[in-house]
Design an enzyme around this catalytic site. Structure first.
Site, PDB file in Angstrom:
ATOM      1  N   TYR A   1      -4.767   0.463  -9.408  1.00 23.45           N
ATOM      2  CA  TYR A   1      -3.811   1.533  -9.704  1.00 23.45           C
ATOM      3  C   TYR A   1      -2.405   0.985  -9.892  1.00 23.45           C
ATOM      4  O   TYR A   1      -2.096  -0.111  -9.451  1.00 23.45           O
ATOM      5  CB  TYR A   1      -3.833   2.623  -8.610  1.00 23.45           C
TER       6      TYR A   1
ATOM      7  N   LYS B   1     -13.114  -3.999   5.873  1.00 28.50           N
ATOM      8  CA  LYS B   1     -13.926  -2.775   5.947  1.00 28.50           C
ATOM      9  C   LYS B   1     -15.267  -3.002   6.659  1.00 28.50           C
ATOM     10  O   LYS B   1     -15.810  -2.081   7.259  1.00 28.50           O
ATOM     11  CB  LYS B   1     -14.145  -2.198   4.553  1.00 28.50           C
TER      12      LYS B   1
ATOM     13  N   SER C   1       0.802  -1.231   0.000  1.00 33.34           N
ATOM     14  CA  SER C   1       0.000   0.000   0.000  1.00 33.34           C
ATOM     15  C   SER C   1       0.831   1.275   0.000  1.00 33.34           C
ATOM     16  O   SER C   1       1.848   1.388   0.677  1.00 33.34           O
ATOM     17  CB  SER C   1      -0.916   0.018   1.224  1.00 33.34           C
ATOM     18  N   LYS C   2       0.335   2.254  -0.730  1.00 40.81           N
ATOM     19  CA  LYS C   2       0.973   3.580  -0.777  1.00 40.81           C
ATOM     20  C   LYS C   2       0.468   4.467   0.366  1.00 40.81           C
ATOM     21  O   LYS C   2       0.972   5.583   0.541  1.00 40.81           O
ATOM     22  CB  LYS C   2       0.615   4.282  -2.088  1.00 40.81           C
ATOM     23  N   SER C   3      -0.538   4.041   1.104  1.00 42.90           N
ATOM     24  CA  SER C   3      -1.140   4.938   2.099  1.00 42.90           C
ATOM     25  C   SER C   3      -0.138   5.443   3.142  1.00 42.90           C
ATOM     26  O   SER C   3      -0.125   6.646   3.435  1.00 42.90           O
ATOM     27  CB  SER C   3      -2.318   4.253   2.802  1.00 42.90           C
TER      28      SER C   3
ATOM     29  N   GLY D   1     -18.385  -5.615 -12.055  1.00 48.15           N
ATOM     30  CA  GLY D   1     -18.072  -6.051 -10.691  1.00 48.15           C
ATOM     31  C   GLY D   1     -19.104  -5.593  -9.688  1.00 48.15           C
ATOM     32  O   GLY D   1     -19.770  -4.556  -9.891  1.00 48.15           O
ATOM     33  N   ALA D   2     -19.252  -6.390  -8.631  1.00 46.07           N
ATOM     34  CA  ALA D   2     -20.296  -6.120  -7.635  1.00 46.07           C
ATOM     35  C   ALA D   2     -19.784  -6.383  -6.225  1.00 46.07           C
ATOM     36  O   ALA D   2     -20.544  -6.803  -5.345  1.00 46.07           O
ATOM     37  CB  ALA D   2     -21.516  -6.993  -7.943  1.00 46.07           C
TER      38      ALA D   2
ATOM     39  N   ASP E   1     -13.667   6.115   0.525  1.00 45.55           N
ATOM     40  CA  ASP E   1     -13.455   5.523  -0.804  1.00 45.55           C
ATOM     41  C   ASP E   1     -14.456   6.096  -1.814  1.00 45.55           C
ATOM     42  O   ASP E   1     -14.092   6.451  -2.940  1.00 45.55           O
ATOM     43  CB  ASP E   1     -13.688   3.999  -0.779  1.00 45.55           C
TER      44      ASP E   1
ATOM     45  N   THR F   1      -8.216  -1.485   4.981  1.00 47.75           N
ATOM     46  CA  THR F   1      -8.372  -1.959   3.610  1.00 47.75           C
ATOM     47  C   THR F   1      -8.835  -3.411   3.601  1.00 47.75           C
ATOM     48  O   THR F   1      -9.157  -3.977   4.654  1.00 47.75           O
ATOM     49  CB  THR F   1      -7.066  -1.702   2.810  1.00 47.75           C
TER      50      THR F   1
ATOM     51  N   GLY G   1      -6.754   3.762 -11.004  1.00 49.52           N
ATOM     52  CA  GLY G   1      -7.290   4.073  -9.666  1.00 49.52           C
ATOM     53  C   GLY G   1      -6.420   4.986  -8.823  1.00 49.52           C
ATOM     54  O   GLY G   1      -6.695   5.164  -7.632  1.00 49.52           O
TER      55      GLY G   1
HETATM   56  P1  NDP Z   1     -14.299  -7.721  -3.616  1.00 44.09           P
HETATM   57  O1  NDP Z   1     -13.499  -8.933  -3.267  1.00 44.09           O
HETATM   58  O2  NDP Z   1     -15.307  -7.208  -2.664  1.00 44.09           O
HETATM   59  O3  NDP Z   1     -15.053  -7.979  -5.039  1.00 44.09           O
HETATM   60  C1  NDP Z   1     -14.369  -8.509  -6.135  1.00 44.09           C
HETATM   61  C2  NDP Z   1     -15.235  -8.376  -7.394  1.00 44.09           C
HETATM   62  O4  NDP Z   1     -14.412  -8.740  -8.495  1.00 44.09           O
HETATM   63  C3  NDP Z   1     -16.444  -9.295  -7.444  1.00 44.09           C
HETATM   64  O5  NDP Z   1     -17.476  -8.640  -8.143  1.00 44.09           O
HETATM   65  C4  NDP Z   1     -15.918 -10.506  -8.239  1.00 44.09           C
HETATM   66  O6  NDP Z   1     -16.930 -11.208  -8.931  1.00 44.09           O
HETATM   67  C5  NDP Z   1     -15.044  -9.795  -9.239  1.00 44.09           C
HETATM   68  N1  NDP Z   1     -13.976 -10.610  -9.802  1.00 44.09           N
HETATM   69  C6  NDP Z   1     -12.851 -11.044  -9.196  1.00 44.09           C
HETATM   70  N2  NDP Z   1     -12.077 -11.711 -10.082  1.00 44.09           N
HETATM   71  C7  NDP Z   1     -12.733 -11.687 -11.280  1.00 44.09           C
HETATM   72  C8  NDP Z   1     -12.433 -12.197 -12.575  1.00 44.09           C
HETATM   73  N3  NDP Z   1     -11.317 -12.872 -12.820  1.00 44.09           N
HETATM   74  N4  NDP Z   1     -13.313 -11.977 -13.563  1.00 44.09           N
HETATM   75  C9  NDP Z   1     -14.454 -11.273 -13.350  1.00 44.09           C
HETATM   76  N5  NDP Z   1     -14.805 -10.770 -12.128  1.00 44.09           N
HETATM   77  C10 NDP Z   1     -13.934 -10.970 -11.099  1.00 44.09           C
HETATM   78  O7  NDP Z   1     -13.203  -6.605  -3.989  1.00 44.09           O
HETATM   79  P2  NDP Z   1     -13.258  -5.034  -3.722  1.00 44.09           P
HETATM   80  O8  NDP Z   1     -14.545  -4.493  -4.195  1.00 44.09           O
HETATM   81  O9  NDP Z   1     -12.830  -4.748  -2.332  1.00 44.09           O
HETATM   82  O10 NDP Z   1     -12.047  -4.527  -4.655  1.00 44.09           O
HETATM   83  C11 NDP Z   1     -12.197  -4.504  -6.068  1.00 44.09           C
HETATM   84  C12 NDP Z   1     -11.001  -3.789  -6.682  1.00 44.09           C
HETATM   85  O11 NDP Z   1     -11.001  -2.422  -6.288  1.00 44.09           O
HETATM   86  C13 NDP Z   1      -9.641  -4.371  -6.276  1.00 44.09           C
HETATM   87  O12 NDP Z   1      -8.870  -4.521  -7.436  1.00 44.09           O
HETATM   88  C14 NDP Z   1      -9.054  -3.297  -5.382  1.00 44.09           C
HETATM   89  O13 NDP Z   1      -7.654  -3.271  -5.465  1.00 44.09           O
HETATM   90  C15 NDP Z   1      -9.662  -2.033  -5.980  1.00 44.09           C
HETATM   91  N6  NDP Z   1      -9.718  -0.889  -5.061  1.00 44.09           N
HETATM   92  C16 NDP Z   1      -9.071   0.279  -5.402  1.00 44.09           C
HETATM   93  C17 NDP Z   1      -9.100   1.378  -4.559  1.00 44.09           C
HETATM   94  C18 NDP Z   1      -8.373   2.631  -4.942  1.00 44.09           C
HETATM   95  O14 NDP Z   1      -8.253   3.517  -4.084  1.00 44.09           O
HETATM   96  N7  NDP Z   1      -7.916   2.780  -6.152  1.00 44.09           N
HETATM   97  C19 NDP Z   1      -9.850   1.367  -3.288  1.00 44.09           C
HETATM   98  C20 NDP Z   1     -10.533   0.113  -3.037  1.00 44.09           C
HETATM   99  C21 NDP Z   1     -10.448  -0.970  -3.898  1.00 44.09           C
HETATM  100  P3  NDP Z   1     -17.721 -12.463  -8.249  1.00 44.09           P
HETATM  101  O15 NDP Z   1     -18.837 -11.870  -7.442  1.00 44.09           O
HETATM  102  O16 NDP Z   1     -18.207 -13.247  -9.405  1.00 44.09           O
HETATM  103  O17 NDP Z   1     -16.716 -13.205  -7.407  1.00 44.09           O
END
Ligand code: NDP
Length: 265
Positions: A209, A65, A16-18, A121-122, A101, A61, A229
């Site tokens: 990012y 959360k 993390s860069k934080s 994504g969800a 966020d 993180t 990001g």
């Molecule tokens: P979660 O683990 O809560 O959710 C992951 C999501 O990604 C789900 O919807 C999952 O789908 C989907 N997924 C994972 N792998 C694949 C794949 N190979 N193909 C398709 N769908 C996939 O993660 P978060 O929401 O916490 O984080 C998501 C991203 O956001 C991360 O990459 C994280 O690094 C980034 N992030 C960036 C921030 C920033 O400041 N720039 C801040 C916070 C997060 P399924 O439901 O089918 O499993």
């Protein structure tokens, strides 16, 4: 005043860069404070560790959360709404929880004028950011690999699809909210779907990012403006800093120092 301590809790935290962002801001503003990182395996221990370490504040993180949300005595209305906290501040012995966020993300995409958005994504990040975009009048459609996580979004009135049920429309912004591309070279959705929506979009954004993901590379193939990001990370950090210092320093004062974290590899 005694030196104030802050930390990032998560698993993993080493990438993390934080810490660098916040320490650069403390130094630039001449504050007697420091920010470390704490690898926390068991999220139920978050509150206890926070207190034992004598922290003034923390960021939280993945994957803690939701534990952070439960660890706080007071929640700001938006953190309450989305059920996830990434920023904790201690005041008079009580823990106050915020979600920075989502407002950070909102600010990061405000340069794009399109209001019709497709989320790939969800997960937790999609949950918080979809809520704030909807509050701000964006029209958000959710496309996710599996059906399970879509139920919550449907209950909140979002149009939701899986890869199997997706119907192509014109979207202004396409945003990768998945972790596909973070540690692998995968696209967040099947290429046929992406190649149907990207050519009609105004821009493509990734919340990952520090790397050009396969999704952003595909968008570039269609000559679309892209954004990763980094700004989201910076902006959530600067908003967290405002909470850490109880509003004594504002976003615009903090941001230039935090931006310098990206001059280091
Ligand atoms: P979660 O683990 O809560 O959710 C992951 C999501 O990604 C789900 O919807 C999952 O789908 C989907 N997924 C994972 N792998 C694949 C794949 N190979 N193909 C398709 N769908 C996939 O993660 P978060 O929401 O916490 O984080 C998501 C991203 O956001 C991360 O990459 C994280 O690094 C980034 N992030 C960036 C921030 C920033 O400041 N720039 C801040 C916070 C997060 P399924 O439901 O089918 O499993």
């Amino acid at each position: 005043m005694l030196k104030q301590h802050f930390a990032l809790f998560g698993n993993p935290v080493s990438h993390s860069k934080s810490p660098l962002m916040h320490n650069l801001a403390f130094r630039a503003l001449d504050l007697d404070a420091c920010y470390g990182r704490y690898l926390l395996e068991d999220g139920t221990q978050l509150r206890e560790k926070f207190l034992v370490l004598g922290l003034k504040g923390a960021n939280v993180t993945v994957p803690h959360k939701e534990y952070a949300y439960r660890a706080c005595d007071h929640l700001d209305p938006f953190a309450q709404k989305v059920g996830a906290v990434n920023t904790i501040v201690k005041r008079e012995g009580e823990l106050y929880g915020y979600n920075t966020d989502a407002p950070g993300f909102l600010r990061a995409i405000s340069e794009f004028k399109s209001r019709k958005v497709l989320f790939l994504g969800a997960g937790g990040t999609a949950q918080a950011t979809a809520a704030i975009l909807a509050e701000e009048g964006y029209e958000v459609t959710i496309l996710n690999r599996s059906a399970g996580r879509l139920e919550k979004f449907r209950e909140q009135g979002f149009t939701c699809y899986t890869f199997e049920t997706f119907k192509t429309e014109v979207f202004g912004l396409i945003i990768n909210m998945t972790s596909a591309g973070l540690k692998d070279e995968m696209l967040p959705a099947p290429a046929e779907i992406l190649e149907a929506v990207i050519p009609q979009a105004k821009a493509c954004i990734d919340v990952i990012y520090g790397k050009k993901t396969p999704f952003l590379r595909l968008a570039k193939k269609y000559n679309k403006p892209t954004k990763d990001g980094t700004d989201m990370l910076l902006y959530q950090g600067a908003i967290a800093f405002e909470h850490f210092t109880d509003g004594e320093y504002c976003f615009d004062e903090v941001l230039p120092a935090m931006q310098r974290a990206f001059d280091f590899n």
